[in-house]
Design an enzyme around this catalytic site. Sequence first.
Site, short mmCIF file in Angstrom:
data_model
loop_
_atom_site.label_atom_id
_atom_site.label_comp_id
_atom_site.label_asym_id
_atom_site.label_seq_id
_atom_site.Cartn_x
_atom_site.Cartn_y
_atom_site.Cartn_z
N ASP A 17 -5.93 -7.29 4.55
CA ASP A 17 -7.09 -6.72 3.86
C ASP A 17 -7.97 -7.84 3.32
O ASP A 17 -9.18 -7.88 3.52
CB ASP A 17 -6.63 -5.81 2.72
N ASP A 62 -2.05 -18.56 1.48
CA ASP A 62 -3.05 -19.32 0.72
C ASP A 62 -3.68 -20.39 1.60
O ASP A 62 -4.91 -20.58 1.59
CB ASP A 62 -2.45 -19.91 -0.58
N LYS A 98 3.97 -15.21 3.21
CA LYS A 98 4.21 -15.97 1.98
C LYS A 98 5.72 -16.18 1.87
O LYS A 98 6.37 -15.75 0.91
CB LYS A 98 3.64 -15.20 0.77
N TYR A 138 0.81 -1.21 0.00
CA TYR A 138 0.00 0.00 0.00
C TYR A 138 0.85 1.27 0.00
O TYR A 138 0.40 2.32 -0.43
CB TYR A 138 -0.90 0.03 1.24
N ASP A 168 -11.81 -9.65 5.01
CA ASP A 168 -13.10 -9.77 4.31
C ASP A 168 -13.60 -11.21 4.40
O ASP A 168 -14.78 -11.48 4.60
CB ASP A 168 -12.97 -9.37 2.83
C1 IPM Z 1 -10.28 -1.77 4.13
C2 IPM Z 1 -10.53 -1.21 2.75
C3 IPM Z 1 -9.40 -0.25 2.40
C4 IPM Z 1 -8.11 -1.05 2.44
C5 IPM Z 1 -9.57 0.46 1.05
C6 IPM Z 1 -10.86 1.24 1.00
C7 IPM Z 1 -8.40 1.34 0.72
O1 IPM Z 1 -10.66 -2.24 1.85
O2 IPM Z 1 -10.23 -0.96 5.09
O3 IPM Z 1 -10.15 -2.98 4.26
O4 IPM Z 1 -7.75 -1.72 1.48
O5 IPM Z 1 -7.45 -0.99 3.48
MG MG Z 2 -10.66 -4.19 2.72
#
Ligand code: IPM
Ligand code: MG
Length: 348
Positions: free
Chosen positions: A235, A211, A179, A133, A239
Site C-alpha cells: 500500500d 525501509d 521486514k 488489514y 503510492d
Molecule cells: C489502496 C487504498 C486502500 C488500501 C484503502 C482505501 C483501504 O489506499 O487501494 O491503496 O489501503 O488498500
Molecule cells: Mg493506498
Amino acid sequence: MPRSSAPPPAGRTRRPRVVLLPGDGVGPEIAAEARVVLGMLAPDVELEERPIGAAAIRATGDPLPEETLAACRAADAVLKGPVGDPEFDAADVRPEQGLLRLREALDAYANLRPAVSGDVDVLIVRELVGGLYFGARGVRDDGTVFDTCEYHPRLIERLVRRAFTLARSRRGQLTSVDKANVLETSRLWRRIVGEVAADYPDVRVEHMLVDNAAMQLAVAPQRFDVIATENMFGDILSDLAAAVTGGLGLAPSASLAEGGPGIFEPVHGSAPDIAGRGIANPAAMLRSLALLLEHALGRIEEARSLARAVEHALAAAPTPDLGGVSTTAELGAAVREQLALTVSKAPA
Ligand code: IPM
Ligand code: MG
C-alpha cells in the site's frame, strides 16, 4: 430476477458483464469518463452501476450492500473508483470496509500496480487479502488497541508465484520486500520466496528490507523490475512509486483472483478536497479500464489503444495536477478523439 441466474442463450456466448462502482469523492467524475470510453471500445459489454463506500452507506447503511456484492460476483470484472469520505472518519461503519470486504469476498489477492515513466518500469505485486488489514484486532481490558499482522504460508506462496511468473514475462528480476530483521511474518515470507525461487531459475531474486526499498524507490526507481510484497508495505510503496513516476492521478491497478472476477481501480484515493469541481485527472481510472480490457476481457488491442490514447491526451490536455488547465471532461474528450483516430486508421 438477477441476470446472473439466467443461463446464456443456447448457441450464443453471453455478453461480457462489467460492474462499475463509481465510489466517493472524485469517483463519480472519473467513472463517467470510463463509462463512455468503455462504451466506445467494447459496445457489447453489459455495464451495471452499483454503489460502494460512503455513497452506499448513505443509500443503504452498508458500504458494500448485498446487491452490489452479488452483481460483482456475477460479473466478469469490476471497475471501481476510489472510496472514502472524511464525514465517516470517526464512524464505526466506514467506506473503506466496503472495499476490503469486496477484495476478500472475490479473493482478489494479487494486486498489480505498474508505475511507468521514462526509464522507470516497476510492477508492484501487492498481497491484498492478508496481513494487518485482515488480522485479529480489538481492545484489551487495559485500553490497549491492537491490529495483528497474520499470514498463512499458502497466502504468501500463491502471491509469490504470481510475482515470479510476472517477472519471467518481463525483465526477469524480482525484488521481495519485507521486514525480516523484525517481523516473524516477514521471515516466513522470505523463506517461501527462497523455496519458490527454485522453480524459477531464470528469475534473479533479491531480498530487500522495506525501509531500504522506500529509499531506493525514491532515489533509483529504475533499478526495479517486479517488487513482491505484503499488503501494508505494498500500500505504502505503491503510492511512493506512483509519486516518482508522475503522480497519483496516473497510477492504475488490477486486483486479480484465481478464475473469478478481478477488481480494476486507481491507486489514488477519493480526493475530497477537489471532488465535485470537475478537475480530477481521470487517467488512473482510464488506465485501470485498460488493464480490465486486457486481463479480464482479453481485448489486448483495445487495451493498447486506450493506453496510448491516455498517454497522448495527458501530453495534449493535462489536468491541474500535472500543471495543466484541462478539466476531467476535456481530458476524457482528448482520449476519445485519439481513440477515434486510431480506430478509423485501423485496417479493415
Ligand atoms: C489502496 C487504498 C486502500 C488500501 C484503502 C482505501 C483501504 O489506499 O487501494 O491503496 O489501503 O488498500
Ligand atoms: Mg493506498
